[in-house]
Design a protein around this motif. Sequence first.
Motif: not given
Lengths: 380, 427
Positions: B398-424
């Motif tokens: 559970a701990v291992t999966m949680l760490i990967y899950l946190t990494l995934s969700l953080t990265t996608s949150a950051f990239m969504n922000w970046y994506n919104a910034r450079i959007a047309l």
Amino acid sequence: MTDTKQGSVAFVRSEMVPDAPPPTSTQGVIGWLRVNMFSSIGNSILTLLSLYVIYVAISGVYAFTVTNAIWEGTGGAACRVENVGACWPYIGNRLTFFIYGFYPDTEYWRPNLAFAIGGVLLFLLATPQIPGKVITGALFLIVYPVVTYFLIYGGSFTGLLQVPTEKWGGLMLTLVVAVTGIVASFPIGVVLALGRRSKMPLVRSVCVVFIELWRGVPLITVLFMASVMLPLFLPEGTNFDKLMRALVGVTLFTAAYTAEVVRGGLQAIPKGQFEAADALGLNYFQATMLITLPQALKIVIPGIVNNSISLFKDTTLVSIVGLVDLLGAVRAGTATGTWSAPTIPVTGYLFAAAVFWVFSFAMSRYSQYMERRLDTGHKS
Amino acid sequence: MASGVPLQKTKTAVKRISSEEGWLNMASENESSGSKAVSDAPAKASLVNDPRVRAIFYQALLLAGVVWFFIYIFGNLNANRASQNIRTGFDFFGNTSSFDIGFTLIDYDRSSTFLDVLIVGFLNTMLVAVIGIILATILGFALGIARLSSNWIVARLATILVETFRNIPLLLQMFFWYFGVLKLMPGVKQSLELPLFIVFNNRGIVTPAPILSDNFNTVWIALLITIVAAFFVTRWANARQDATGIRPPAARINAAMIIGVTGAVWLISGASLNWSIPVLIGFNYQNGIHIPPEFLALLWALTIYTAVFIAEIVRAGILAVPTGQSEAAKSLGLKEGDRLRQVIIPQALRVIVPPLTSQYLNLTKNSSLAVAIGYPELVSVFMGTSLNQTGQAVEVVAVTMLIYLTLSLTTSAFMNWYNARIALTER
């Protein structure tokens, strides 16, 4: 330019000069080379560099796999020489192990038959020109897995020798895991995709959590989970073999990815289709099964095939949890004493890589073909 | 309500659109069933047909199912753990691990706790992921652009590389580099001595290690300040360009500032930088930084495997920019480099960034395959060794999966922000 003028002036030609040929530097091989390979100084340097890289790579691979390779021998000793290339007798000697694992050799016809049936069904299903997709689809998704299970596993009413899953291995196991993963995850993935697009908040959130959970973690953790945690979650005394555990893990993992692909297809269907289905008075089940899902599934074929490619490559991970798939078989072979020589690992991995490459490349070509076929030329 | 009968009818109707009969049948069927429901209460439909009531019913059913499922598996779990004497809870984090880890970024020994093991594993995962992402991005962009090159042979070479490495499983590639190449390197005594005092043998690479004096921190601070200043200079240059159409030479100013100021601070502060050169003492090299072959094989395989996918994404992104953009840039008289930098890449990035994110995530998740070659990352040391030592499968997984899950969700949150910034931004 009238006739009188032409006749009166002696130095004016009476007929056109024939076209001069274009400069040799712009046509034929030379022209092509100039345009495509030596158009500027930078490009010429790149070209020469690339040619050098290609030369080094090809001569190296040729020397390793042909000129320096050992072609005959009965053990690793033959390949324990200076500057040796690939050790092909190793592949020849262990070929049946790489394909069938520990499956009894008198029973090879059973997996062969199973995969022949699968190949035929897949061909019928994958060729767009052949009609009757619903029937072949049902055969492939429902009847075929059951038949294959009894054919390969045997036992019970079949009268065939029972072969426990510990004896399955090699390419056969790789295909079993890949095909089961694809077939079993498909219905789950479709249900999850529909659930994620549901208007009911609870249904939607359960599906979102399920999908994102599996998509957020690496497959290897899922396989570990399946092999150490699954037995704890089942009632005491339930015995669950290793292959089954891996299959459960692979299926759940793939289902999440399939769900996202199918969701993409559902989103790509114009809203008018949903509204038209409602206007006809169809209920949710009818509208989904007859109007939206068939259209969505058609456009996600390339996506599903791409998923299958990644799953096919990911099946190698089951060797980490102790199953002997193709990669596991090659790896197990390199560790045995009789076949220990410096280039045995490389030889084995080259062979396995070639097998995986052929399957994956064929699938990716098919997916590109379907993409072109389904491309109507107008988006949205 | 949805019995088999209307479904059957609809199917025929859809199949044979020309046959009017099917449509009529279906319509009458619906009408009759509808009128039955309406006849009793003309204003309101019966509760059974109210979509809201049905939705609540279905969701209650689902909730009951989910709750039952969790009760069932946790019941079994507790029974199994009791009968197998498996301990529960997270207090094992404080226990001594009593095993060694070959490659750590923080101080660690056998007396460290399982929490330290977790941190060591996580840091090792992040190390390979960050370096891998940087290398894969560079290589991937190069390959992607090379595939579109006007140079025929360069384009073909890139295509062959991409098609080869894309279709071979990552684990196989990792095994190839590790067991087939790096493990066959010469032994310590016959090490290859590369330029810059780098040593290469079957135990990996040993490079000189920088030895920094205590006051070197001032140099780092100067570097940091000048980089921040460079960021503002670039913004100022952009604003000038927008206002006047003339771009100040920001790149040159920044380079001069970063190198000049940092160098000056270095000289004035008297901070010293020495190198510890690897030397062969006894059976192994001493001093320097030791990079194990497991790390090299993992990094190399991850970089190549991810780079070929990034190459495809970059190629698709560049192809997605309409040719008119490139022609317009040419007709404005932009140079080749400016055309790429100012017109093509900014537009291509909008298409590239979302799938690029998922490749970065894939690389991070794929680093877990290192368990197969023994690089001590998260899955290997925590889900592998620690799980065996403690036997507490559920908590560890559970701990291992949680760490990967946190990494995934953080990265996608950051990239969504970046994506919104450079959007047309449509004007």
